[in-house]
Design a protein around this motif. Sequence first.
Motif, PDB file in Angstrom:
ATOM      1  N   ASP A  35      58.081  -8.351 -25.319  1.00  0.00           N
ATOM      2  CA  ASP A  35      57.041  -8.419 -26.334  1.00  0.00           C
ATOM      3  C   ASP A  35      57.280  -9.698 -27.132  1.00  0.00           C
ATOM      4  OD1 ASP A  35      59.176  -7.801 -28.027  1.00  0.00           O
ATOM      5  OD2 ASP A  35      58.626  -5.703 -28.173  1.00  0.00           O
ATOM      6  N   PRO A  36      56.513  -9.967 -28.176  1.00  0.00           N
ATOM      7  CA  PRO A  36      56.670 -11.245 -28.889  1.00  0.00           C
ATOM      8  C   PRO A  36      58.086 -11.527 -29.389  1.00  0.00           C
ATOM      9  CG  PRO A  36      54.631 -10.206 -29.551  1.00  0.00           C
ATOM     10  CD  PRO A  36      55.357  -9.212 -28.677  1.00  0.00           C
ATOM     11  N   GLU A  37      58.850 -10.513 -29.734  1.00  0.00           N
ATOM     12  CA  GLU A  37      60.208 -10.738 -30.230  1.00  0.00           C
ATOM     13  C   GLU A  37      61.139 -11.277 -29.144  1.00  0.00           C
ATOM     14  OE1 GLU A  37      58.727  -7.530 -30.894  1.00  0.00           O
ATOM     15  OE2 GLU A  37      57.954  -8.401 -32.738  1.00  0.00           O
ATOM     16  N   ARG A  62      60.643  -7.736 -11.388  1.00  0.00           N
ATOM     17  CA  ARG A  62      61.112  -6.438 -10.884  1.00  0.00           C
ATOM     18  C   ARG A  62      61.795  -5.599 -11.949  1.00  0.00           C
ATOM     19  NH1 ARG A  62      64.656  -8.286  -5.955  1.00  0.00           N
ATOM     20  NH2 ARG A  62      65.119  -9.841  -7.534  1.00  0.00           N
ATOM     21  N   GLU A  63      62.439  -6.224 -12.935  1.00  0.00           N
ATOM     22  CA  GLU A  63      63.180  -5.468 -13.946  1.00  0.00           C
ATOM     23  C   GLU A  63      62.448  -5.389 -15.285  1.00  0.00           C
ATOM     24  OE1 GLU A  63      67.273  -6.621 -14.325  1.00  0.00           O
ATOM     25  OE2 GLU A  63      67.417  -7.082 -12.193  1.00  0.00           O
ATOM     26  N   VAL A  64      61.175  -5.746 -15.294  1.00  0.00           N
ATOM     27  CA  VAL A  64      60.397  -5.681 -16.532  1.00  0.00           C
ATOM     28  C   VAL A  64      59.867  -4.267 -16.715  1.00  0.00           C
ATOM     29  CG1 VAL A  64      58.320  -6.518 -17.707  1.00  0.00           C
ATOM     30  CG2 VAL A  64      59.792  -8.115 -16.474  1.00  0.00           C
ATOM     31  N   GLY A  65      60.208  -3.666 -17.839  1.00  0.00           N
ATOM     32  CA  GLY A  65      59.740  -2.319 -18.139  1.00  0.00           C
ATOM     33  C   GLY A  65      58.424  -2.302 -18.888  1.00  0.00           C
ATOM     34  N   PHE A  66      58.150  -3.378 -19.632  1.00  0.00           N
ATOM     35  CA  PHE A  66      56.926  -3.483 -20.420  1.00  0.00           C
ATOM     36  C   PHE A  66      56.661  -4.950 -20.705  1.00  0.00           C
ATOM     37  CE2 PHE A  66      55.033  -4.262 -24.573  1.00  0.00           C
ATOM     38  CZ  PHE A  66      53.843  -3.556 -24.472  1.00  0.00           C
ATOM     39  N   CYS A  67      55.392  -5.328 -20.662  1.00  0.00           N
ATOM     40  CA  CYS A  67      55.008  -6.653 -21.147  1.00  0.00           C
ATOM     41  C   CYS A  67      53.623  -6.539 -21.763  1.00  0.00           C
ATOM     42  CB  CYS A  67      55.048  -7.700 -20.043  1.00  0.00           C
ATOM     43  SG  CYS A  67      53.737  -7.566 -18.831  1.00  0.00           S
ATOM     44  N   ASP A  68      53.339  -7.456 -22.659  1.00  0.00           N
ATOM     45  CA  ASP A  68      52.024  -7.457 -23.298  1.00  0.00           C
ATOM     46  C   ASP A  68      51.395  -8.830 -23.134  1.00  0.00           C
ATOM     47  OD1 ASP A  68      53.298  -9.076 -25.135  1.00  0.00           O
ATOM     48  OD2 ASP A  68      53.296  -7.587 -26.737  1.00  0.00           O
ATOM     49  N   SER A  69      50.367  -9.082 -23.906  1.00  0.00           N
ATOM     50  CA  SER A  69      49.629 -10.330 -23.766  1.00  0.00           C
ATOM     51  C   SER A  69      50.467 -11.552 -24.121  1.00  0.00           C
ATOM     52  CB  SER A  69      48.357 -10.292 -24.606  1.00  0.00           C
ATOM     53  OG  SER A  69      48.691 -10.149 -25.968  1.00  0.00           O
ATOM     54  N   SER A  70      51.543 -11.396 -24.865  1.00  0.00           N
ATOM     55  CA  SER A  70      52.370 -12.563 -25.196  1.00  0.00           C
ATOM     56  C   SER A  70      52.999 -13.145 -23.925  1.00  0.00           C
ATOM     57  CB  SER A  70      53.428 -12.218 -26.240  1.00  0.00           C
ATOM     58  OG  SER A  70      54.302 -11.219 -25.774  1.00  0.00           O
TER      59      SER A  70
END
Length: 128
Positions: A35-37, A62-70
Amino acid sequence: MVNRGQTFEEVIPPAVSYSRADGELWVIGLRGHLDPEELDTVEDATEDALVRWTGPLVFDLREVGFCDSSLLNHLLRTARRRGVGIFGGDVTVRRLLELTGADRLLPSHPDLESARAALSTLPRQARP
């Protein structure tokens, strides 16, 4: 270096698991909750790769659990500067790309070898 009382995970930035040349590509492995942080670490690794490497960049999700528009915006900004591909994104990442239309600009591949085959034909950029 891991100091007394620290775990290995505390020493490595949580958002980037690796960043290295791999044949014709530079591959950046991302992990965790992006996320942005967490984006500063990803931006630093990307800028380092863009300075050191003239070929395409591939992001391993492969190891990303969550991502957003950032993260999506970061990938799109990077794609304006260099050939970019991604691989290993789960269904939520693929859905984010589809809903925003970014899938046309950020090709998603099932694995690194597929990304290599698709991106190795792109010309290398002149160093900035």
